[in-house]
Design a protein around this motif. Structure first.
Motif, short mmCIF file in Angstrom:
data_model
loop_
_atom_site.label_atom_id
_atom_site.label_comp_id
_atom_site.label_asym_id
_atom_site.label_seq_id
_atom_site.Cartn_x
_atom_site.Cartn_y
_atom_site.Cartn_z
N ARG A 97 0.75 -1.17 0.07
CA ARG A 97 -0.02 0.07 -0.07
C ARG A 97 0.71 1.34 0.05
N ILE A 98 2.10 1.17 0.60
CA ILE A 98 3.05 2.56 0.54
C ILE A 98 3.36 2.58 -0.84
N LYS A 99 3.72 1.41 -1.52
CA LYS A 99 4.08 1.55 -2.88
C LYS A 99 3.07 2.17 -3.66
N ARG A 100 1.87 1.54 -3.60
CA ARG A 100 0.53 2.23 -4.38
C ARG A 100 0.50 3.50 -4.13
N ILE A 101 0.80 4.18 -2.85
CA ILE A 101 0.30 5.82 -2.56
C ILE A 101 1.75 6.43 -3.43
N MET A 102 2.72 5.77 -3.55
CA MET A 102 3.86 6.27 -4.22
C MET A 102 3.53 6.35 -5.79
N ARG A 103 2.95 5.21 -6.28
CA ARG A 103 2.66 5.17 -7.62
C ARG A 103 1.39 6.28 -7.83
N ASP A 104 0.56 6.49 -7.21
CA ASP A 104 -0.74 7.18 -7.50
C ASP A 104 -0.22 8.77 -7.36
N HIS A 105 0.78 9.17 -6.52
CA HIS A 105 1.11 10.21 -6.50
C HIS A 105 2.63 10.41 -7.34
N ASP A 106 2.94 9.77 -8.26
CA ASP A 106 3.99 9.64 -9.17
C ASP A 106 5.49 10.20 -8.06
N ILE A 107 5.47 9.29 -7.42
CA ILE A 107 6.66 9.35 -6.66
C ILE A 107 7.46 8.00 -7.11
N PRO A 108 8.74 8.17 -7.80
CA PRO A 108 9.47 6.98 -8.21
C PRO A 108 9.75 6.04 -6.95
N TYR A 109 9.44 4.74 -7.15
CA TYR A 109 9.75 3.72 -6.10
C TYR A 109 11.32 3.78 -5.90
N GLU A 110 11.72 3.53 -4.69
CA GLU A 110 13.32 3.37 -4.55
C GLU A 110 13.24 2.70 -3.10
N TYR A 111 13.97 1.62 -2.82
CA TYR A 111 14.19 1.45 -1.47
C TYR A 111 15.76 1.33 -0.97
N PHE A 112 15.93 2.21 0.10
CA PHE A 112 17.25 2.39 0.22
C PHE A 112 17.39 2.53 1.87
N ARG A 113 18.84 2.25 2.17
CA ARG A 113 19.09 2.28 3.45
C ARG A 113 18.96 3.59 4.04
#
Length: 146
Positions: A113-129
């Motif tokens: 769901r966090i990833k979906r919020i990002m997609r819905d708001h055009d925030i590029p997905y990235e997973y980082f330290r």
């Protein structure tokens, strides 16, 4: 252009639902702050741009960076940014039974769901330290003897 306010509102709703689920899971927390000492606890905190921006846009970054310890851990061993902390901080507890029985379930239920919020708001997905990225934003530690 990203509407961060709308994205943050959706993230806050998700975090509220997550808090109820965590409460139901009843993890043991002794409030030692050991989970914030990543090397000592044997884990790393990873996060997304949405969660990271939620933190840095709501909290002061006027604190020095220290290796392997969350810079938001207070002197009394509490989270200094509790209301704006990352998903990983919200689901991680030192309680081994909770870890075994609930942590994966919570991750599988909420993280997409966090990833979906990002997609819905055009925030590029990235997973980082977290420590890598926050280190880029915080003041450098004072040299010894300074």
């Amino acid at each position: 252009m990203t509407d961060w306010t709308a994205a943050f509102k959706e993230l806050e709703a998700l975090y509220a639902e997550l808090a109820e689920d965590v409460k139901w899971s009843n993890p043991l927390c002794v409030a030692s702050g050991n989970c914030c000492n990543f090397t000592q606890a044997g884990h790393e905190l990873w996060t997304t741009p949405l969660e990271f921006e939620y933190l840095v846009r709501h909290e002061s970054l006027e604190r020095p960076m220290t290796p392997d310890v969350c810079p938001f851990l207070t002197a009394d061993r509490k989270c200094g940014v509790r209301d704006h902390r990352m998903f990983g901080c919200r689901v991680y507890f030192c309680d081994k039974e909770y870890f075994k029985n609930h942590m994966t379930r919570l991750h599988e239920k909420f993280f997409p769901r966090i990833k979906r919020i990002m997609r819905d708001h055009d925030i590029p997905y990235e997973y980082f330290r977290f420590m890598d990225r926050i280190g880029e934003r915080l003041p450098a530690p004072a040299p010894p003897g300074a």
